[in-house]
Motif scaffolding. Structure first.
Motif, mmCIF file in Angstrom:
data_model
loop_
_atom_site.group_PDB
_atom_site.id
_atom_site.type_symbol
_atom_site.label_atom_id
_atom_site.label_comp_id
_atom_site.label_asym_id
_atom_site.label_seq_id
_atom_site.Cartn_x
_atom_site.Cartn_y
_atom_site.Cartn_z
ATOM 1 N N LEU A 75 1.294 11.295 7.608
ATOM 2 C CA LEU A 75 0.081 10.788 8.100
ATOM 3 C C LEU A 75 -0.492 9.816 7.288
ATOM 4 C CD1 LEU A 75 -1.085 14.073 9.957
ATOM 5 C CD2 LEU A 75 0.119 12.201 10.808
ATOM 6 N N LYS A 76 -0.514 10.145 6.056
ATOM 7 C CA LYS A 76 -0.938 9.144 4.811
ATOM 8 C C LYS A 76 -0.306 7.710 4.792
ATOM 9 C CE LYS A 76 -3.406 7.718 1.465
ATOM 10 N NZ LYS A 76 -5.001 7.317 1.560
ATOM 11 N N LEU A 77 0.914 7.946 5.009
ATOM 12 C CA LEU A 77 1.631 6.557 5.020
ATOM 13 C C LEU A 77 1.160 5.557 6.325
ATOM 14 C CD1 LEU A 77 5.238 7.640 3.947
ATOM 15 C CD2 LEU A 77 3.720 6.081 2.749
ATOM 16 N N ARG A 78 0.993 6.570 7.606
ATOM 17 C CA ARG A 78 0.718 5.771 8.669
ATOM 18 C C ARG A 78 -0.701 5.312 8.594
ATOM 19 N NH1 ARG A 78 0.477 9.092 14.161
ATOM 20 N NH2 ARG A 78 -1.364 9.942 13.370
ATOM 21 N N GLN A 79 -1.700 5.967 7.907
ATOM 22 C CA GLN A 79 -2.984 5.451 7.739
ATOM 23 C C GLN A 79 -3.086 4.408 6.713
ATOM 24 O OE1 GLN A 79 -4.857 6.246 4.347
ATOM 25 N NE2 GLN A 79 -6.398 4.841 5.390
ATOM 26 N N LEU A 80 -2.327 4.246 5.800
ATOM 27 C CA LEU A 80 -2.094 3.149 4.857
ATOM 28 C C LEU A 80 -1.509 1.857 5.667
ATOM 29 C CD1 LEU A 80 -0.657 4.874 1.859
ATOM 30 C CD2 LEU A 80 -2.987 4.019 2.085
ATOM 31 N N MET A 81 -0.695 2.062 6.750
ATOM 32 C CA MET A 81 -0.043 1.027 7.405
ATOM 33 C C MET A 81 -1.541 0.344 8.528
ATOM 34 S SD MET A 81 3.660 1.942 8.104
ATOM 35 C CE MET A 81 3.705 3.661 8.119
ATOM 36 N N GLU A 82 -1.967 1.372 9.104
ATOM 37 C CA GLU A 82 -2.963 0.936 9.864
ATOM 38 C C GLU A 82 -3.989 0.499 9.248
ATOM 39 O OE1 GLU A 82 -3.714 4.599 11.908
ATOM 40 O OE2 GLU A 82 -2.273 4.318 13.490
ATOM 41 N N GLN A 83 -4.382 0.637 8.097
ATOM 42 C CA GLN A 83 -5.296 -0.187 7.413
ATOM 43 C C GLN A 83 -5.227 -1.597 7.228
ATOM 44 O OE1 GLN A 83 -5.993 1.931 3.345
ATOM 45 N NE2 GLN A 83 -7.163 0.130 2.736
ATOM 46 N N GLY A 84 -4.199 -2.402 7.227
ATOM 47 C CA GLY A 84 -3.865 -3.594 7.622
ATOM 48 C C GLY A 84 -4.955 -4.328 8.768
ATOM 49 N N GLY A 85 -4.848 -3.576 9.793
ATOM 50 C CA GLY A 85 -5.789 -4.019 11.128
ATOM 51 C C GLY A 85 -7.222 -3.835 10.643
ATOM 52 N N ARG A 121 0.815 -1.187 0.034
ATOM 53 C CA ARG A 121 0.076 -0.122 0.034
ATOM 54 C C ARG A 121 0.944 1.405 0.070
ATOM 55 N NH1 ARG A 121 -3.922 -2.712 3.927
ATOM 56 N NH2 ARG A 121 -5.599 -3.396 2.585
ATOM 57 N N CYS A 122 1.792 1.307 0.968
ATOM 58 C CA CYS A 122 2.618 2.468 0.822
ATOM 59 C C CYS A 122 3.383 2.593 -0.132
ATOM 60 C CB CYS A 122 3.725 2.393 2.206
ATOM 61 S SG CYS A 122 3.053 2.458 3.834
ATOM 62 N N GLN A 123 3.984 1.427 -1.135
ATOM 63 C CA GLN A 123 4.755 1.612 -2.155
ATOM 64 C C GLN A 123 3.670 2.131 -3.287
ATOM 65 O OE1 GLN A 123 8.194 1.315 -2.548
ATOM 66 N NE2 GLN A 123 7.665 2.648 -4.489
#
Length: 98
Positions: free
Chosen positions: A64-74, A14-16
């Motif tokens: 903040l967008k990168l953090r949101q993309l990582m948290e989306q995995g949850g 997602r981040c890439q």
């Protein structure tokens, strides 16, 4: 362990994908790169900002967008996955939480 590896893989993809879109219309010296995965952490390299005191603020929306993309995995697995972000402009010993 398998779920954690799957979650990290999804976060990296997602981040890439986001960075590919962000970097598409910028010259290479303005690109943001995902440069390493260390256990459950992702390390990103941002371009140098001319005025160092504004570096965090100028990149805050992207971080903040990168953090949101990582948290989306949850959300994918039904478990909250909060992500902490730190900014280290000079060295690992000198950083701040965002």
């Amino acid at each position: 362990q398998g779920t954690a590896m799957w979650w990290m893989s999804k976060a990296m993809i997602r981040c890439q994908e986001y960075l590919d879109g962000y970097n598409a219309d910028k010259p290479p010296h303005k690109h943001i790169y995902m440069i390493a995965q260390i256990h459950d952490e992702l390390l990103f390299d941002f371009p140098k900002v001319e005025e160092e005191q504004f570096a965090v603020d100028s990149n805050r929306a992207i971080v903040l967008k990168l953090r949101q993309l990582m948290e989306q995995g949850g959300e994918d697995i039904g478990v909250p996955t909060p992500v902490n972000v730190e900014y280290h402009p000079v060295c690992w010993a000198e950083g701040e939480s965002i």
